[in-house]
Design an enzyme around this catalytic site. Structure first.
Site, PDB file in Angstrom:
ATOM      1  CE1 TYR A 198       0.620   1.699   4.284  1.00 27.92           C
ATOM      2  CE2 TYR A 198       0.837  -0.681   4.524  1.00 27.92           C
ATOM      3  CZ  TYR A 198       1.037   0.605   5.011  1.00 27.92           C
ATOM      4  OH  TYR A 198       1.676   0.798   6.217  1.00 27.92           O
ATOM      5  CB  CYS A 199       1.829   3.897  -1.612  1.00 36.46           C
ATOM      6  SG  CYS A 199       0.953   3.778  -3.179  1.00 36.46           S
ATOM      7  CB  THR A 200      -0.047   8.435  -0.332  1.00 37.96           C
ATOM      8  OG1 THR A 200       1.133   8.450   0.460  1.00 37.96           O
ATOM      9  CG2 THR A 200      -0.975   9.561   0.119  1.00 37.96           C
ATOM     10  CB  ILE A 227      -3.707   5.547   2.928  1.00 41.24           C
ATOM     11  CG1 ILE A 227      -2.533   4.596   3.115  1.00 41.24           C
ATOM     12  CG2 ILE A 227      -4.300   5.915   4.288  1.00 41.24           C
ATOM     13  CD1 ILE A 227      -1.277   5.254   3.658  1.00 41.24           C
TER      14      ILE A 227
END
Length: 343
Positions: A198-200, A227
């Site tokens: 996952y990342c932003t 996110i």
């Protein structure tokens, strides 16, 4: 034809206050072959400047990465004109969890070699052979699987203030740094573990998932929309939130609160704190975590040395900066020997 900003950030902030209208902070990305990035950049600048859109946008031969502030009452017009660009029609728009009318104060559309600095040679692997996209509910389910390794694809200063429960958070300064570290750490589990990333907003995972599949990982998954989209789905569907702390964002807000947990510490005194600031000494500008008490005591500076410089007359500060480049500390966010309580 105007292809650059004519107002300073201060002037723009004043106009936003005077207008008294709500703005929406949002982001999106799209990988697509762009033949002439400069021409496309100029088109976007003219288009968005007319719509009072502000933000930071990177355009490259491989696509676009955009973080924007859009007038709320102009959103439908913005969306209509965005959809008129073939490869951006119905692109997912990640709407910020917390809104701020001054998240961006200028429109900056820049042509870059890459829309994310990944340091990879895209000709060596199939960048379209990506991992499985997961919605928030599916992400939570796979996160709970004991056969899953969840990896945060962001940098150390991002994951320090917030991350998913149980995630591996590499202590890296750049996205590129994390790629080799993660591969090395998980080299014995390329076939028997689920690699969940996952990342932003999803853009880093898009490239990383293709890279890891190329490197032999069999079960690669990524959080669709990152996110930001995860939080929206959690709130909308009343799901259990597995993200702890704040989500770091790259605008004037610096972070969005996702849970009430404070998992970081003031870098100067060690008290629980997750507020990022930039050192008030313009020659330093280091990004670090500072509590209110230390902010008052240190006048927003990262060290006594910077505080002394900050208190000099403005012209003396300019003289000190002459002929020198900003410290590398600016680009190594949170990396400095003066920060006694950095994790």
């Amino acid at each position: 034809m105007q292809l650059y900003n004519t107002l300073s950030a201060k002037e723009r902030a004043t106009l936003i206050e005077q207008a008294g209208k709500q703005r929406l902070t949002l982001s999106f990305y799209a990988y697509s072959k762009i033949g002439n990035p400069t021409l496309f950049r100029n088109h976007l600048f003219v288009l968005w400047n007319e719509q009072d859109v502000l933000g930071r946008i990177y355009v490259a031969h491989e696509g676009i990465n955009a973080q924007l502030s859009v007038p709320a009452d102009n959103f439908n017009e913005f969306k209509t004109k965005l959809d008129a660009i073939p490869f951006l029609e119905n692109v997912r728009l990640n709407i910020a969890v917390e809104q701020d009318n001054k998240s961006f104060l200028k429109l900056k559309v820049k042509v870059r070699d890459k829309i994310v600095a990944d340091g990879l040679n895209d000709d060596t692997f199939d960048v379209t052979n990506i991992g499985v996209h997961l919605k928030a509910k599916e992400f939570n389910e796979l996160l709970a699987d004991p056969n899953t390794v969840c990896v945060d694809m962001r940098n150390h200063y991002e994951s320090e203030i917030g991350h998913f429960d149980g995630a591996v958070t590499p202590d890296v300064d750049t996205f590129r740094d994390s790629l080799d570290i993660i591969e090395e750490d998980l080299k014995e589990h390329k076939e028997d573990k689920n690699l969940l990333m996952y990342c932003t907003g999803g853009i880093r995972c898009e490239k990383a998932s293709a890279y890891y599949k190329h490197k032999g990982f069999k079960n690669v998954f990524q959080l669709e929309g990152g996110i930001i989209e995860y939080v929206r789905q959690v709130n909308e569907e009343k799901l259990e939130n597995k993200f702890v702390g704040k989500n770091f964002v790259f605008d004037h807000r610096r972070a969005e609160k996702i849970s009430e947990d404070v998992i970081a510490n003031c870098h100067q005194c060690g008290t629980p704190c997750d507020t990022h600031v930039n050192c008030e000494n313009e020659a330093c500008h280091l990004l670090f975590i500072q509590c209110d008490a230390c902010k008052e005591k240190m006048q927003g500076c990262c060290s006594e040395q910077c505080q002394e410089v900050h208190n000099l007359p403005f012209e003396e500060q300019k003289e000190l900066r002459k002929g020198t480049h900003n410290s590398n500390k600016i680009f190594k966010k949170g990396r400095s020997e003066v920060l006694k309580f950095k994790k």
